[in-house]
Each structure stands twice: as structure tokens, then as C-alpha cells.
Design an enzyme around this catalytic site. Structure first.
Site, PDB file in Angstrom:
ATOM      1  N   THR A 166       6.090   5.763  -2.683  1.00 44.15           N
ATOM      2  CA  THR A 166       6.465   6.476  -3.892  1.00 44.15           C
ATOM      3  C   THR A 166       5.483   7.599  -4.209  1.00 44.15           C
ATOM      4  O   THR A 166       5.866   8.645  -4.717  1.00 44.15           O
ATOM      5  CB  THR A 166       6.540   5.500  -5.073  1.00 44.15           C
ATOM      6  OG1 THR A 166       7.448   4.462  -4.750  1.00 44.15           O
ATOM      7  CG2 THR A 166       7.015   6.202  -6.330  1.00 44.15           C
ATOM      8  N   ASP A 283      -7.760  -3.315  -7.164  1.00 46.32           N
ATOM      9  CA  ASP A 283      -6.533  -3.563  -6.393  1.00 46.32           C
ATOM     10  C   ASP A 283      -6.854  -4.047  -4.982  1.00 46.32           C
ATOM     11  O   ASP A 283      -6.280  -3.579  -4.003  1.00 46.32           O
ATOM     12  CB  ASP A 283      -5.665  -2.305  -6.339  1.00 46.32           C
ATOM     13  CG  ASP A 283      -4.232  -2.622  -5.892  1.00 46.32           C
ATOM     14  OD1 ASP A 283      -3.793  -3.769  -6.086  1.00 46.32           O
ATOM     15  OD2 ASP A 283      -3.572  -1.729  -5.346  1.00 46.32           O
TER      16      ASP A 283
END
Length: 490
Positions: A166, A283
Site C-alpha cells: 500500500t 513494529d
């Protein structure tokens, strides 16, 4: 007990309209079905979608797809795999789901805007000159349309595709300013929010490069960045496969304990460096940890009567700093991909560097067993799993949280007779029950993981302490060294 080999998908962001979440089906039709396939059946293709229904695994565990949000509130994308792709071959491409978020200027399917940057150097081939004369195109979602043989900045020649998400795409290039060295070039979509997010990541990467002048701390280093007609581009060295991709291609056979130990030591070393510089990664997951070289040898496992891949070199690099956060910066409420998310984030109690330590504990378990420790997609179930595996949540954390809807009279509200309840009861056991052997080094690994998985972040082991843990006593002097042949100026 039958446990899966981890089939999951990126966590949707509840705050962003371009991410999605499907609720699980609790219909009687699917109640009681196993979440995981039999070991005798071939492993299904994995899914990263957050839908977690009770459908048969053939439908549920589809090919992994990426729903990158690229540092907008919560980022669950796996940039490690998108930076460099699953291997260095030039023919691969992976299926991605792109978010529906788009702007008016990208409403048309494809439009031509500018003239592609080209070089007038006589050393370039006539074919390259022809290709570089084409006008620059964006697709309807703002991705740069680029082809093998195109040039960017009169420097980078595209020779392969590494992946697309994305946030944008990653291509393999030859850097003609550095002796045709191979690089992975991340090309961000020509959309304002992604452009700004890329600038934030570039700022973090600059800081890392500034603090790690001798290149000793095992973080992927940025070699160059530029704005190409609205597309922020970041150049990185070309590395091997990420540790999840290797696990997947090895039929989810776990890594040998010596490999787990060496990778764990490097992770603690790299993240301690970040933490000492007031930076939290936020993350960490196997996708964002890459092998420097993922070449392997095939060995026959007599115990399991099957062939296994064994990576020749367990040197790794930490990647994806798109959601890394400095201590002085705003801390978003939700961080970390679901399966590596600590309890303080779920309970919205605030987070800091111990958030990364919890994630490392989950990663080490996954390396050791080949499947995720917390196979869930929902907060309440996640908390219940934590209690089943690690013991009760401390009362002071329950009293402080705003998420009182999960609790009643100091305990989690949970129906053990529901489909979810039965699953958790059957598949979640105390942490030590997952130990494959009771030898000293296995016991030491589980002691380290347990200290990393303390509920209270204030009680969680620090990475400086972790590096002194007895589990790492078995490392060789070579494994303890962090020499690298990379050129930081590349």
C-alpha cells in the site's frame, strides 16, 4: 495438543478508513471446527488478513497480503519483506491488497505527467536512452509505473521487481554511481500522507546513520534518498529473505536452537542501540528482520523423516523504521502488529521501549516453535491467551486501564464454553509446556522469554540485561562479534 504453524495477516487500524476488519463468524455451522490443519496435510497458504472467522482453514489461511498504513497511527505492514522481497531473483512478485484510499488526482486509471529522468552519458545504451525518454506515469492509486531498464536520477537502473504494498513498491536497481552495486529502492506512492510518512522514516534513518558511523548495530542503513516527481525514494542495500519468509518456505519448521540464540543476541544488540538513543521501533516481527544472506543447505531430519532447509549464515539486520518513535515524539495509542503487541498497548496504559522487548519475546518463541505464541485477532481473546500462558494480569494494570469493558470484579469477562473459549482452553498452555527439551539451554531460553514477557513493562527485562543472560553463554566469539563488510557510504 495441536497447535498451528502461524497463519496471520496484518492488523487493521481501527482509526483509519482505508483499513478494514471482518468480524469472525460465530454461526453454529462453523462452530467447533479446528483453526489449524492436521500436520499430515500440506501446509496451507498463509493469510495476514485480520479476519479470523471459523471457516475452514483452506478459506481462512489465504496467501499473505499486505495492508500497509505506513506510519499512520498504527502500522502493521511488513516492510522488511517489501524492502527486499522474499529472495533476490528478478522474476518474483507478490500479491498485495491495496487500500481503497485515493485522491482526486489519481482518479483516472493511468495518466502521464512528466518526462522521466534520463542520462546523456555516452556509456549508456541506446535502449536505455529510449526507455528513459518515456513520460513518467502513475497508476490510479499513485504508484509509479516503472519497467525493467528504466533509470531514475540518472543513477539507478531498474533490473527487477522486489515487491509492492500500500505504501508503494520496491525495485531492485543497479547504482551506477557506486560501481553498479545492487540496491533495493523503495518508491513511495505519490500521495501526500505517504510522502510525509516517508520523510519521517528518512529522519529516523538519518539519525541511525549518524549514531552508527561504524555500522556495528545491525540496522538496515539508508544509502540515499530523493524526491522523484512526487515519489519519495529511499535506497537500501540489497539483503536476503526476511526470517518469516524463510520459515514459511521451510514448511514452518522451527529454527535450530543455535540459530535462535544467535539471532536473539543480534536482536537484543540492535534494539539496545535504538533504545539508548531514545528510539522505540514499535513494529518488530519476523518480517522486519532480514538475513544478510539467506543461502541455505538442505539437510535430512531423521527424527521427522523430512528434509529441512538450514540457513548457512544467521547474521541479520533490523528493518522497517517507518513507525519508529523517539521518546520526545507523540506516542500513538496503538502500535505493533497484533501478534507482537504487549498488554500495556492493548489496555491503553501507554508504552515505551519495553514494548519492543515484549515483541522480541514473541519473535523468539516463533523462531523456536514455528508458530505464533498468541494466534488471535481480538483484544479480549488476546488478553485471555496471555493469562492462560503467562498467568494473571497484575491487578494494578487492571485498575489503571480505561478498558474496563474487558473486566468484571478484577477478572477477565470470558465465556469458556463458546467456540473461542474452547479454542483457547485447548490450545493455550503455560509457557514452559511448549519446551521441546528440558536440557539446560532450552530452560535458559524459556527463562529469557518469560522475563521478556512480563506483563508489567516496569518489571520486564531490559535489553542490556538480556545480553548478559546465561542463555547467550553458548555463543562463539565469532557470533558475539559484529563485524560487517558493508560500506556505510554506499
Amino acid at each position: 495438543m495441536h497447535h498451528c504453524k502461524r497463519y496471520r495477516s496484518p492488523e487493521p487500524d481501527p482509526y483509519l478508513s482505508y483499513r478494514w476488519k471482518r468480524r469472525r463468524s460465530y454461526s453454529r455451522e462453523h462452530e467447533g471446527r479446528l483453526r489449524y490443519p492436521s500436520r499430515r496435510e500440506p501446509p496451507p497458504r498463509r493469510s495476514r488478513s485480520r479476519s479470523h472467522d471459523r471457516l475452514p482453514y483452506q478459506r481462512r489461511y489465504r496467501e499473505r497480503r499486505d495492508s500497509d498504513t505506513y506510519r499512520c497511527e498504527e502500522r502493521s505492514p511488513s516492510f522488511g519483506e517489501d524492502y527486499y522481497g522474499p529472495s533476490r531473483s528478478r522474476h518474483r512478485r507478490r500479491s498485495r491488497e491495496r487500500g481503497p484510499y485515493r485522491t482526486r488526482k489519481h482518479a483516472h486509471h493511468c495518466h502521464k505527467r512528466r518526462t522521466r529522468s534520463c542520462s546523456s552519458a555516452s556509456s549508456r545504451s541506446q535502449q536505455s536512452s529510449k526507455r528513459s525518454s518515456r513520460s513518467v506515469e502513475d497508476d490510479k492509486e499513485g504508484h509509479l509505473v516503472c519497467r525493467i531498464g528504466d533509470w531514475l536520477q540518472e543513477r539507478y537502473e531498474i533490473v527487477g521487481n522486489l515487491g509492492e504494498g500500500t505504501f508503494g513498491k520496491v525495485v531492485e536497481c543497479l547504482d551506477h554511481a557506486r560501481g553498479k552495486s545492487q540496491v533495493a529502492l523503495k518508491i513511495i506512492r505519490n500521495v501526500g500522507k505517504y510522502r510525509e510518512a516517508a520523510r519521517l522514516e528518512i529522519n529516523v534513518l538519518k539519525k541511525i546513520k549518524e549514531k552508527d558511523k561504524e555500522n556495528k548495530f545491525l540496522c538496515v542503513l539508508m544509502s540515499d534518498w530523493f524526491n522523484f516527481h512526487g515519489h519519495m525514494c529511499i535506497a537500501f542495500e540489497l539483503l536476503g529473505k526476511n526470517t518469516f519468509e524463510f520459515l514459511k518456505e521451510n514448511n514452518f519448521q522451527p529454527y535450530p536452537l543455535p540459530h535462535v540464540r544467535h539471532m536473539a543476541y543480534q536482536l537484543c544488540h540492535a534494539l539496545r542501540f535504538l533504545h539508548e538513543n531514545q528510539l522505540t521501533h514499535t513494529d518488530l516481527k519476523p518480517e522486519n528482520i532480514l538475513f544478510v544472506n539467506s543461502e541455505f543447505e538442505t539437510l535430512y531430519n531423521e527424527h521427522k523423516s523430512c528434509e529441512e532447509k538450514s540457513v548457512k549464515n544467521t547474521s541479520i539486520r533490523v528493518a522497517d523504521f517507518g513507525s519508529a518513535t523517539f521518546d520526545h515524539e507523540h506516542h500513538t495509542t496503538i502500535v505493533a502488529t497484533r501478534h507482537y503487541r504487549p498488554p500495556e498497548v492493548i489496555l491503553e496504559l501507554g508504552w515505551a521501549q519495553p514494548c519492543d522487548v515484549w515483541s522480541i519475546g514473541c519473535i523468539l518463541f516463533e523462531y523456536y516453535r514455528g508458530f505464533t505464541l498468541f494466534q488471535t485477532h481480538e483484544n479480549r481473546e488476546h488478553l485471555v491467551m496471555m493469562e492462560k500462558i503467562l498467568g494473571p494480569i497484575p491487578s494494578h494494570m487492571i485498575h489503571r486501564t480505561r478498558k474496563q469493558k474487558y473486566f468484571y470484579k478484577g477478572g477477565l469477562v470470558w465465556d469458556e464454553n463458546s467456540s473461542d473459549g474452547r479454542y483457547v482452553k485447548e490450545n493455550c498452555k503455560p509457557l514452559k509446556s511448549y519446551m521441546l527439551q528440558d536440557s539446560l539451554e532450552h530452560v535458559q531460553l524459556f527463562d529469557l522469554m518469560r522475563r521478556m514477557l512480563e506483563f508489567d513493562p516496569a518489571q520486564r527485562i531490559t535489553l542490556a540485561e538480556a545480553l548478559l543472560h546465561p542463555f547467550f553463554a553458548g555463543l562463539t566469539p565469532e557470533e558475539r562479534s559484529f563485524h560487517t563488510s558493508r560500506n556505510p557510504s554506499r
